[in-house]
Design a protein around this motif. Structure first.
Motif: not given
Length: 184
Positions: A39-41, A52-62, A74-79
């Protein structure tokens, strides 16, 4: 890192509450394609500037038996500077990334599991197209520098430690095809 993220969140919400600017929520379809919920805001802080600030989370073993996984946060701020107006048309950006990962069993990683962290910063370009009254589709790409530190292990479950690696790399730092919902 935690203080920087908290400061950016305070700035984003302060700008939204005090200035009554446009605010959007978005999700990157390319992350979903890698089984990563995200999700990103983003908030307009001036007629052509957004943060903006975006983040993602992957907790799974495939695949548990083969120890195939792409776990990460992952966290990613951006201008962003928009050439026309905020959330419409072309933009350029400055962004940063921070991630912690545990990845293994994927052919790209040559039969090794890697566990560690990385930080990056770069510049990007993108475009946002309206598809409905409050909906946009946005595409973006960015390149920059990554620094990573990780431990390498054999891929098998409880694999033996190989080595600790530190390195810099010039690589993509942003890639997205996002669905954007505009809140006014």
């Amino acid at each position: 890192m935690k203080r920087a993220i908290l400061a950016l969140l305070i700035l984003l919400f302060h700008a939204y509450v005090c200035e009554a600017q446009t605010f959007v929520v978005k999700t990157n379809a390319l992350y979903w394609a890698t089984t990563t919920p995200n999700v990103g805001l983003e908030v307009a802080v001036a007629p052509r500037w957004t943060l903006s600030l975006e983040g993602g989370y992957n907790p799974w073993t495939l695949d548990a038996q083969k120890n195939i996984k792409a776990k990460h946060v992952l966290v990613s701020p951006e201008a962003r500077y928009w050439f026309c107006e905020s959330f419409l048309g072309h933009f350029i950006s400055l962004h940063a990334n921070g991630t912690y990962f545990n990845v293994g069993g994927i052919p790209l990683f040559e039969d090794a599991r890697r566990q560690g962290w990385a930080v990056g910063a770069g510049v990007g370009y993108g475009c946002s197209w309206p598809i409905a009254r409050r909906w946009n589709i946005e595409a973006n790409i960015g390149f920059g520098v990554w620094y990573t530190q990780y431990d390498s292990y054999q891929t098998k479950i409880c694999g033996l430690f190989n080595e600790t690696i530190h390195k810099f790399a010039f690589a993509p730092t942003s890639l997205g095809l996002s669905f954007v919902y505009i809140i006014k």
